[in-house]
Design an enzyme around this catalytic site. Structure first.
Site, PDB file in Angstrom:
ATOM      1  N   TYR A 142       0.939  -1.213   0.035  1.00 19.57           N
ATOM      2  CA  TYR A 142       0.110  -0.133   0.067  1.00 19.57           C
ATOM      3  C   TYR A 142       0.930   1.156   0.082  1.00 19.57           C
ATOM      4  O   TYR A 142       1.488   1.652   1.194  1.00 19.57           O
ATOM      5  CB  TYR A 142      -0.994   0.033   1.198  1.00 19.57           C
ATOM      6  N   LYS A 170      -0.937  -1.178  -4.468  1.00 15.77           N
ATOM      7  CA  LYS A 170      -2.244  -0.131  -4.182  1.00 15.77           C
ATOM      8  C   LYS A 170      -1.487   1.154  -4.348  1.00 15.77           C
ATOM      9  O   LYS A 170      -0.607   1.764  -3.401  1.00 15.77           O
ATOM     10  CB  LYS A 170      -2.920  -0.247  -3.067  1.00 15.77           C
TER      11      LYS A 170
END
Length: 303
Positions: A142, A170
């Site tokens: 992330y 992400k």
């Protein structure tokens, strides 16, 4: 369902809010219904314990209950579950990941780049190298530098993507910069880029992202799924039209700190029992709910 060790995240995954009942506790029945509804709308999978789920405001028992509920839905639906995990300390993050063992519904863990610590890029690489070696599930990095304080260039992201057990990122850098373009132009094999900034999902898909993890996709889930499908199949006019409309929606949904507006609209639609968020977040304004409702009414059809 057996765990897929070669899972490649594609399509739109919805990071579910945590609905709260009138007593202030997580309403697990509402969470169950919400998970089914986004999967019915075309979501490829769901994410539990993301930022949108107010993970930092949940106690350990509540977090476990959220995972149990989402895993049960994914088991019934044959859908992948991604679970948020991670810490600024590598050893603590490894313990969080170890607790995910024995749950075949969990396809991957979404692990944030260490926040506040601001390790060097080499330190970030060493962090994920250790986690990937020890984790019972594949990892999705992330990357959200405006929360973590650590930006990573394309070369570092490629190095992360080359680690065994790291299957994607992400990507939420607040826009589309030079490193975004460079990364998507030269990806490691079997490494997925998932849009994490909802407003920019359409251009990221156009550049080659495989999908997105999008809080906005609680609403108009079918449109977001259609957007991903349109870019993947090369239906550019349809993709552009959907992308422009959905960007307007996402901008309004993030006009106040996430997930306040998403929850308020879901409550207005009767899909969750209250619009409540936990401090330090505050409930969304009526003006934000009204603006989102108006844009939802104007959205172009997915077909």
């Amino acid at each position: 369902m057996a765990q897929d060790l070669h899972f490649t995240p594609r399509g739109i995954h919805v990071p579910l809010v945590t609905p709260f009942g009138a007593d202030g506790r997580p309403d697990l029945d509402a969470l169950d219904a919400l998970a089914h509804s986004v999967l019915d709308g075309g979501a490829a999978g769901i994410v539990a314990l993301g930022t949108t789920g107010e993970v930092g405001a949940l106690d350990p028992e509540e977090r476990a209950a959220v995972i149990d509920t989402c895993a049960r839905v994914c088991r019934r639906r044959g859908a992948p579950l991604i679970v948020g995990a991670g810490s600024g300390a590598t050893a603590a993050a490894a313990r969080e990941l170890a607790a995910l063992a024995g749950r075949p519904e969990i396809a991957a863990a979404l692990v944030i780049v260490p926040a506040f610590v601001r390790p060097s890029p080499e330190g970030v690489l060493a962090h994920f190298e250790r986690l990937a070696a020890e984790s019972p599930v594949p990892l999705i990095v992330y990357h959200i530098p405006y929360r973590t304080g650590r930006s990573l260039d394309a070369a570092t992201l490629r190095a992360l993507g080359a680690l065994p057990g790291v299957i994607g990122v992400k990507h939420a850098v607040g826009g589309i910069d030079q490193d975004t373009v460079a990364l998507l132009g030269d990806l490691p094999d079997d490494f997925a880029v998932l849009a994490g900034d909802d407003t920019f999902v359409s251009p990221l898909l156009a550049l080659g992202a495989t999908g997105g993890i999008l809080a906005s996709a609680h609403l108009a889930t079918d449109r977001f799924a259609a957007l991903a499908d349109a870019w993947h199949t090369g239906d550019i006019p349809r993709a552009r039209a959907l992308g422009h409309h959905l960007a307007r929606l996402s901008t309004l949904l993030f006009a106040e700190p996430n997930p306040a507006v998403v929850k308020a609209v879901l409550h207005a639609q009767g899909r969750i029992p209250t619009p409540d968020v936990r401090l330090p977040l505050l409930p969304a304004s009526e003006a934000s709910v009204k603006a989102v409702t108006e844009v939802l009414a104007e959205l172009v059809e997915p077909v």
